[in-house]
Design an enzyme around this catalytic site. Structure first.
Site, PDB file in Angstrom:
ATOM      1  N   SER A 175       1.998 -20.654   1.105  1.00  0.00           N
ATOM      2  CA  SER A 175       1.957 -22.112   1.189  1.00  0.00           C
ATOM      3  C   SER A 175       1.394 -22.714  -0.090  1.00  0.00           C
ATOM      4  O   SER A 175       0.750 -22.024  -0.891  1.00  0.00           O
ATOM      5  CB  SER A 175       1.119 -22.618   2.374  1.00  0.00           C
ATOM      6  OG  SER A 175       1.593 -22.091   3.584  1.00  0.00           O
ATOM      7  N   GLU A 210       0.818  -1.212   0.000  1.00  0.00           N
ATOM      8  CA  GLU A 210       0.000   0.000   0.000  1.00  0.00           C
ATOM      9  C   GLU A 210       0.853   1.263   0.000  1.00  0.00           C
ATOM     10  O   GLU A 210       0.471   2.280  -0.571  1.00  0.00           O
ATOM     11  CB  GLU A 210      -0.973  -0.061   1.175  1.00  0.00           C
ATOM     12  CG  GLU A 210      -1.938  -1.232   0.999  1.00  0.00           C
ATOM     13  CD  GLU A 210      -2.992  -1.355   2.080  1.00  0.00           C
ATOM     14  OE1 GLU A 210      -3.292  -0.349   2.749  1.00  0.00           O
ATOM     15  OE2 GLU A 210      -3.526  -2.465   2.236  1.00  0.00           O
ATOM     16  N   PRO A 240      -8.362  -0.988  -1.870  1.00  0.00           N
ATOM     17  CA  PRO A 240      -7.632  -1.297  -0.632  1.00  0.00           C
ATOM     18  C   PRO A 240      -6.135  -1.398  -0.817  1.00  0.00           C
ATOM     19  O   PRO A 240      -5.418  -1.640   0.149  1.00  0.00           O
ATOM     20  CB  PRO A 240      -8.235  -2.644  -0.212  1.00  0.00           C
ATOM     21  CG  PRO A 240      -8.723  -3.252  -1.476  1.00  0.00           C
ATOM     22  CD  PRO A 240      -9.183  -2.125  -2.336  1.00  0.00           C
ATOM     23  N   ASP A 289      -6.192  -2.490   6.466  1.00  0.00           N
ATOM     24  CA  ASP A 289      -6.173  -1.224   5.723  1.00  0.00           C
ATOM     25  C   ASP A 289      -5.441  -0.167   6.541  1.00  0.00           C
ATOM     26  O   ASP A 289      -5.394  -0.229   7.774  1.00  0.00           O
ATOM     27  CB  ASP A 289      -7.598  -0.733   5.436  1.00  0.00           C
ATOM     28  CG  ASP A 289      -8.292  -1.558   4.369  1.00  0.00           C
ATOM     29  OD1 ASP A 289      -7.585  -2.112   3.508  1.00  0.00           O
ATOM     30  OD2 ASP A 289      -9.525  -1.658   4.398  1.00  0.00           O
ATOM     31  N   ASP A 336      -6.947  -9.339   1.801  1.00  0.00           N
ATOM     32  CA  ASP A 336      -6.535  -8.063   2.393  1.00  0.00           C
ATOM     33  C   ASP A 336      -7.386  -7.803   3.629  1.00  0.00           C
ATOM     34  O   ASP A 336      -8.515  -7.313   3.541  1.00  0.00           O
ATOM     35  CB  ASP A 336      -6.709  -6.937   1.369  1.00  0.00           C
ATOM     36  CG  ASP A 336      -6.202  -5.597   1.881  1.00  0.00           C
ATOM     37  OD1 ASP A 336      -5.775  -5.538   3.051  1.00  0.00           O
ATOM     38  OD2 ASP A 336      -6.247  -4.621   1.129  1.00  0.00           O
TER      39      ASP A 336
END
Length: 799
Positions: free
Chosen positions: A252, A189, A461, A327, A324
């Protein structure tokens, strides 16, 4: 002369005696795996059989005795790991390691895991008769019994750690720490916002377009200063994470093949969780059995139920959902009152909590933890940005609900079929996890579990949001039925590799999904006409080190270049890379060339615009990884031009310069003989113990370095940071590789990166390290007769 000889002999004798005494003391500290002990409050006798890899198989008559005994056994092998993890999550490492640990302590105090643990105990644990609550209390009781009467690990003596009892709060802060998986959000971000604000949409779309549609519109009026500050936080966190005694999860692989495609006629489950490597290894294996509870699982230090496991009827694997769930909101401070922030048309008070951090050999540090409606303010936890004008608040799903982890995983252990499993995973909040399931009834299933927020349609986001207007705030939560999931797919197989889940009808779930390299390769290998899969054949897939994506990326790099434009060294590099099929074996030279070339292209293209701080975050950015090939093909990208020169550079010029620079760098690093530029020389793994930094004795505790196959985003994903050194020290990868054929669950196979024991003098400390590096395996035993054939020790606990 005789007197001198006597002195020499006396001195040698003293040294030998001292060495023997030290060795004897260290040998004494090794756990006694053949003891008969009394545990106060135990109801019935408990047996613990240790197999030849030091894995305990615990047999009890009831659940409370089972978890009580397990707590004791777990602490006996991993008490120091439990202690360090407890202190790390609680922001109390400075008490042991002094000022160097202060930044870590500030950050984790700010995340407030203990405050959240108190909330969880008051709500989730309010019924003392809940089976998972009883299990947790019994487990903690076992740990404390060992602390009272067991041997003190040598690390406690070296580091001066006092032995103190564990509590349920301690267990929950450890669980909370393992939810800390959003570090990628800091870099992503920050980079996204910085590029969008400072450079504009043309730069942004070339490398950071993360969605296949245009539903998310990118706002342009954001704080460039906030982006820079978040990038600085990310860089500090990246360095900090590399030094953490217990690093966070990264990703993973996992897949399930249905019985109609296997030789046994039952599903096969494969899983390798990706975590930064440390020593002792992340997972502790144990087999727990009583009349009402039976599980073979992989446990985190300080937790009573496994995060991965199987019973006689079914089993599950995990990967990170990568949704996500964090934020960042830029808050606007009141110029007249720095303890207030703007929200819509009012000024709201910031909640302030003072934390006292004790620092070894230094004065105590007072930290003010500040919180707005959006979350905890992060600035006070980092250097050089404590007092910026507009602070950044972390909004994190984990903080919005009491934790359900222990409840969820206890119920998973009891699941017998896919219906049980679906009910068990639904309450999970954060972090988001992909659960893969297989059972002896023939079901295979996958759920992307975790609370998904409903964000306003205009919100992207990927960028820093505005906390002052209220317009960017989440609007609620989606029902679990809208989480990505599937049951018994027609294709006869399913997988997750941290890639983008499909749309369930409510839009794509925003996240930090990785490139499709591993997903593509898994599909190539699994989704075939083959209908006789076995565990051994699946293990070849889990150890696969070929990226089918990289050869096409190489074609993109050399597209439009004539051989006449290449220097002699560049022609040789092209010849080397054009023959490459994407395999990362120790003897390959192509990966060595490829990653150095890719890094030089990045540096020559992006460093001038981004600057060193943001560039460091950018190199490992999830969206950049996804969009690299698109960027390489785009001749018109603005990134190709070096804004610090008076000329306008082209793609061709930058690529040619990168090729020549790569040849020069590799000759300087590895010599003129290109056949010696082998991957095994530059790609190594080292499992570092928290005391590995101690001079002289530190090498006793670390395991490695060991040359390893694999690479970035191969199925055997042994990832690294790229920099100017040309060495690729693995920072994370498979924390285990386990495969279970439910035609015979008792024949499950696995491997640990180092070993089961946490004591450096134990044979089980690193007995699997070479096996792991070479892609080997050993059994996960659950049949008592098989265990008794491999017995290494036997403990008996009596009331």
């Amino acid at each position: 002369m005789k007197t001198f000889k006597k002195i020499i002999f006396f001195a040698l004798g003293f040294i030998i005696l001292l060495a023997a005494s030290i060795y004897g003391y260290l040998a004494y500290l090794k756990p006694d795996l053949n003891a008969n002990l009394s545990l106060p409050g135990l109801k019935s006798e408990v047996e613990v059989l240790y197999d030849n890899h030091g894995i305990p198989h615990i047999y009890a008559q009831n659940e409370e005795d089972l978890f009580y005994s397990f707590g004791y056994v777990h602490a006996q092998d991993r008490l120091f790991q439990m202690e360090v993890l407890r202190r790390l999550a609680d922001g109390r490492l400075s008490e042991l390691f002094g000022e160097p640990a202060l930044e870590s302590d500030k950050f984790f105090r700010t995340l407030s895991f203990r405050e959240h643990a108190k909330l969880t105990l008051a709500t989730t644990y309010k019924d003392p008769n809940s089976p998972f609550v009883k299990a947790a209390k019994a487990y903690i009781k076992g740990i404390n019994q060992y602390i009272k009467n067991g041997k003190t690990p040598i690390e406690f003596t070296i580091a001066g750690i006092p032995k103190t009892e564990f509590t349920l709060e301690d267990m929950e802060i450890i669980v909370g720490y393992m939810g800390y998986t959003f570090v990628g959000a800091f870099g992503s971000e920050a980079v996204s916002t910085d590029i969008m604000n400072r450079l504009g949409p043309d730069y942004f779309k070339d490398v950071l377009t993360a969605w296949p549609d245009s539903n998310y519109k990118i706002p342009v009026q954001r704080s460039a200063l906030a982006a820079k500050n978040l990038a600085m936080m990310h860089n500090q966190l990246t360095k900090m994470n590399q030094d953490l005694a217990f690093p966070p999860f990264h990703g993973s692989n996992g897949w399930v093949i249905s019985g109609k495609k296997t030789k046994s006629g039952k599903p096969i489950l494969a899983n390798d969780t990706h975590i930064a490597f440390s020593q002792p290894s992340v997972w502790y294996e144990a087999h727990l059995e009583c009349p009402t509870f039976k599980i073979y699982g992989n446990f985190l230090a300080g937790t009573p139920v496994p995060a991965l496991g199987h019973n006689d009827q079914g089993g599950w694997g995990l990967t990170m959902f990568e949704n996500d769930d964090a934020d960042f909101f830029k808050e606007t401070l009141n110029p007249a009152n720095p303890n207030q922030v703007k929200y819509k048309d009012t000024w709201e008070n910031i909640k302030i909590r003072k934390e006292i951090i004790k620092v070894k050999d230094k004065s105590d540090v007072v930290l003010e933890v500040k919180k707005t409606r959006h979350g905890y303010l992060l600035n006070g936890a980092f250097k050089n940005i404590e007092t910026i004008k507009d602070p950044i608040a972390l909004w994190w799903v984990y903080h919005q609900f009491p934790s359900q982890h222990l409840n969820v995983f206890y119920n998973i252990c009891k699941s017998k079929n896919a219906a049980d499993m679906a009910k068990a995973v639904a309450p999970l909040t954060s972090p988001g996890l992909n659960f893969m399931w297989a059972d002896t009834q023939g079901n295979i299933a996958w759920w992307a579990a975790g609370k998904l927020p409903i964000r306003p349609k205009h919100v992207n986001p990927q960028v820093i949001l505005d906390g002052s207007t209220g317009l960017d705030d989440p609007r609620g939560w989606y029902d679990f039925k809208l989480n990505p999931q599937i049951l018994n797919p027609e294709r006869g197989a399913l997988y997750t590799a941290n890639n983008q889940p499909d749309d369930m009808g409510n839009g794509l779930v925003p996240g930090y999904y990785v490139p499709a390299n591993r997903a593509k390769r898994i599909e190539e290998l699994i989704f075939t006409d083959k209908n006789d899969w076995t565990e051994e054949e699946v293990r070849k897939v889990i150890n696969d080190v070929k990226s089918s994506s990289y050869p096409s990326m190489i074609n993109s790099i050399f597209a439009g270049l004539n051989d006449t434009e290449l220097q002699t060294g560049g022609k040789e590099l092209k010849t080397i890379l054009n023959k490459w099929d994407g395999t990362h074996e120790l003897e390959n030279i192509e990966p060595t060339v490829f990653y150095k070339l890719l890094y030089n292209i990045y540096k020559l293209s992006f460093l001038d615009e981004l600057g060193p701080d943001v560039f460091t975050s950018f190199e490992h950015n999830f969206a950049m990884k996804r969009n690299t090939e698109f960027f390489l093909k785009n001749q018109n990208s603005k990134w190709w031009d070096n804004i610090k020169t008076n000329e306008k550079e082209t793609r061709k010029e930058i690529i040619l310069k990168a090729i020549n620079l790569t040849n020069k760098d590799l000759i300087t690093q590895l010599g003129n003989e290109k056949t010696q530029w082998k991957w095994g020389k530059v790609h190594t793994i080292e499992h570092k113990h928290p005391l590995g930094i101690v001079p002289v004795i530190g090498k006793w505790f670390n395991v490695g370095p060991i040359p390893v196959n694999g690479g970035r985003e191969t199925i055997n994903n042994l990832d690294f940071h790229m920099d100017s050194t040309g060495t690729y020290k693995v920072v994370y990868g498979p924390a285990l590789r386990r495969i279970i054929d439910f035609g015979n669950p008792e024949a499950a196979q696995s491997v640990n990166p180092t070993g089961q024991s946490g004591y450096f003098m134990s044979k089980r400390y690193d007995d699997q390290a070479e096996m792991f590096a070479k892609g080997g395996k050993r059994p996960e035993l659950t049949n008592r007769k098989d265990i008794e054939k491999m017995i290494y020790g036997k403990m008996t606990f009596r009331p």
